[in-house]
Scaffold this motif. Structure first.
Motif, PDB file in Angstrom:
ATOM      1  N   ARG A  60       0.036  -4.295   0.031  1.00  0.00           N
ATOM      2  CA  ARG A  60      -0.801  -3.090   0.070  1.00  0.00           C
ATOM      3  C   ARG A  60      -2.075  -3.396   0.849  1.00  0.00           C
ATOM      4  N   SER A  61      -2.335  -2.603   1.888  1.00  0.00           N
ATOM      5  CA  SER A  61      -3.524  -2.780   2.714  1.00  0.00           C
ATOM      6  C   SER A  61      -4.220  -1.438   2.893  1.00  0.00           C
ATOM      7  N   LEU A  62      -5.528  -1.449   2.697  1.00  0.00           N
ATOM      8  CA  LEU A  62      -6.311  -0.227   2.813  1.00  0.00           C
ATOM      9  C   LEU A  62      -7.103  -0.226   4.115  1.00  0.00           C
ATOM     10  N   PHE A  63      -7.156   0.928   4.747  1.00  0.00           N
ATOM     11  CA  PHE A  63      -7.835   1.075   6.035  1.00  0.00           C
ATOM     12  C   PHE A  63      -9.229   1.650   5.833  1.00  0.00           C
ATOM     13  N   TYR A  64     -10.201   1.083   6.540  1.00  0.00           N
ATOM     14  CA  TYR A  64     -11.583   1.558   6.429  1.00  0.00           C
ATOM     15  C   TYR A  64     -12.164   1.837   7.811  1.00  0.00           C
ATOM     16  N   ALA A 338      -5.849   0.374  14.156  1.00  0.00           N
ATOM     17  CA  ALA A 338      -5.076   1.077  13.130  1.00  0.00           C
ATOM     18  C   ALA A 338      -3.586   1.031  13.448  1.00  0.00           C
ATOM     19  N   ASN A 339      -2.770   1.257  12.427  1.00  0.00           N
ATOM     20  CA  ASN A 339      -1.316   1.283  12.576  1.00  0.00           C
ATOM     21  C   ASN A 339      -0.798   0.019  13.253  1.00  0.00           C
ATOM     22  N   VAL A 340      -1.355  -1.107  12.864  1.00  0.00           N
ATOM     23  CA  VAL A 340      -0.981  -2.370  13.507  1.00  0.00           C
ATOM     24  C   VAL A 340       0.427  -2.823  13.131  1.00  0.00           C
ATOM     25  N   THR A 341       0.984  -2.281  12.057  1.00  0.00           N
ATOM     26  CA  THR A 341       2.331  -2.663  11.639  1.00  0.00           C
ATOM     27  C   THR A 341       3.393  -1.685  12.137  1.00  0.00           C
ATOM     28  N   GLY A 342       2.966  -0.654  12.863  1.00  0.00           N
ATOM     29  CA  GLY A 342       3.923   0.324  13.379  1.00  0.00           C
ATOM     30  C   GLY A 342       4.522   1.186  12.293  1.00  0.00           C
ATOM     31  N   ILE A 343       3.659   1.850  11.521  1.00  0.00           N
ATOM     32  CA  ILE A 343       4.129   2.748  10.463  1.00  0.00           C
ATOM     33  C   ILE A 343       5.045   3.804  11.071  1.00  0.00           C
TER      34      ILE A 343
END
Length: 383
Positions: A60-64, A338-343
């Motif tokens: 789980r990773s939260l974006f800020y 953002a979206n570094v994992t390719g959601i």
């Protein structure tokens, strides 16, 4: 209880390794620096955005997104964490892009322009997309999306804040405030209590929480619901007959309401509301985002009414769609790290999955307010 205590000790050990005297940007902090956003006007303040992992085993990773104060001396200004509600709505979509943030998005989603009323004139603004599954925040464990609630959200937010402060040590011990709206009426006081309890382990508060404020906040199920129905009636959104029917058949203190209550509320929404924006009844609706009304159970409909973010009068009703255009652009996501994992799904302002699967929700926040007020925190509630 043992697991919670273990997490607490791990956090204490983690934070104790962080130097509070460092004022130089850390290497990890510099990786999060935003050089410039696509279509952004020139600004003098610094920006950072990125991810903080709050649960290694579940991923789980939260974006800020941090927008520092535009004042001549940002290092003297407090840090303010902004949370939007839902549950499941993005603080970047609403708090940052429609309300208190420094930028607004134009109609085509191509450019940004300055918000002359931005709160970052007087505070360093930290916007958090919480919980995982909201906006760019994510989890690698899909079952998490069906098992979220107040407790886990507050715990993840506390872990985020502690880890974030180790990445940005210049904010450690800085005056700190939390603010939010709608269902953040749960998020904000619950996180404030977590911080208050956490600080008790130290002779000097590690997170220098001074107070919090909430707007149009979900506070107490019974009184919020009665107030909402009364608002509908006093503003001629529903008839006298329907108003009396709802009050007769609905007990807002129970978890499962009667079929008669369901019928009365659904009749009001499907037959009497008309084509209006419930959150700004005197302004036009966004034609592009109109959806067909669906017949659903009482709590789904009432929660969408009570818990969704509140739209503010005097704004462009289609601004949410501009945000979805802008934050889905690959160049914007690259600039924001953002979206570094390719959601695999698109960034959206709100996640319907979370609101439908919310597991635990306190019926009232009033005892928390009483406790934190007695502890000396400054609390501001506004409508």
């Amino acid at each position: 209880m043992a697991r919670t205590h273990l997490i607490f000790l791990l956090l204490v050990a983690f934070l104790s390794k962080t130097s509070s005297s460092s004022s130089l940007p850390s290497r990890e902090q510099e990786k999060d620096r935003i050089k410039t956003l696509p279509g952004q006007p020139k600004v003098a303040f610094s920006q950072y955005s990125g991810y903080v992992n709050v649960n290694e085993s579940h991923g789980r990773s939260l974006f800020y997104w941090l927008t520092e104060s535009s004042s001549p001396s940002p290092h003297t200004k407090p840090l303010l964490l902004w949370l939007n509600g839902g549950p499941g709505c993005s603080s970047i979509a609403y708090g940052a892009s429609e309300e208190i943030g420094p930028f607004r998005i134009n109609k085509t989603g191509s450019d940004l322009y300055l918000n002359k009323f931005s709160w970052n004139k007087d505070a360093n603004l930290l916007f958090l997309e919480s919980p995982a599954g909201v906006g760019f925040s994510y989890t690698n464990t899909s079952s998490d999306l069906k098992d979220f609630g107040d407790e886990r959200t507050a715990q993840d937010s506390l872990i985020f804040l502690i880890k974030w402060l180790s990445r940005f040590p210049q904010y450690k011990y800085r005056d700190f405030y939390i603010a939010g709206e709608s269902y953040a009426g749960h998020y904000v006081p619950q996180l404030a209590k977590k911080i208050h309890d956490y600080n008790k382990a130290f002779s000097k508060p590690v997170i220098n929480l001074k107070g919090f404020m909430v707007g149009n906040a979900v506070t107490d199920n019974e009184y919020d619901s009665i107030g909402t129905v009364a608002y509908w009636w006093t503003h001629a959104i529903i008839s006298d007959k329907t108003y009396k029917s709802i009050l007769k058949h609905c007990n807002f203190t129970v978890d499962k309401v009667s079929d008669d209550c369901d019928t009365a509320v659904n009749y009001a929404m499907n037959h009497e509301f008309g084509d209006i924006d419930q959150y700004s009844i005197y302004t036009p609706t966004c034609v592009a985002s109109k959806q067909k009304k669906k017949k659903t159970g009482f709590f789904v409909r009432m929660k969408n009414t009570l818990l969704r973010r509140r739209l503010v009068s005097g704004y462009d009703p289609c601004s949410e769609s501009y945000a979805e255009k802008y934050y889905n652009r690959p160049d914007v996501q690259s600039a924001m790290h953002a979206n570094v994992t390719g959601i695999r799904y698109k960034w959206t302002a709100c996640s319907d999955v979370l609101i439908k699967n919310w597991k635990d929700s306190d019926k009232t926040m009033l005892p928390v307010y009483k406790e934190l007020s007695a502890a000396g925190l400054r609390i501001w509630i506004f409508r």
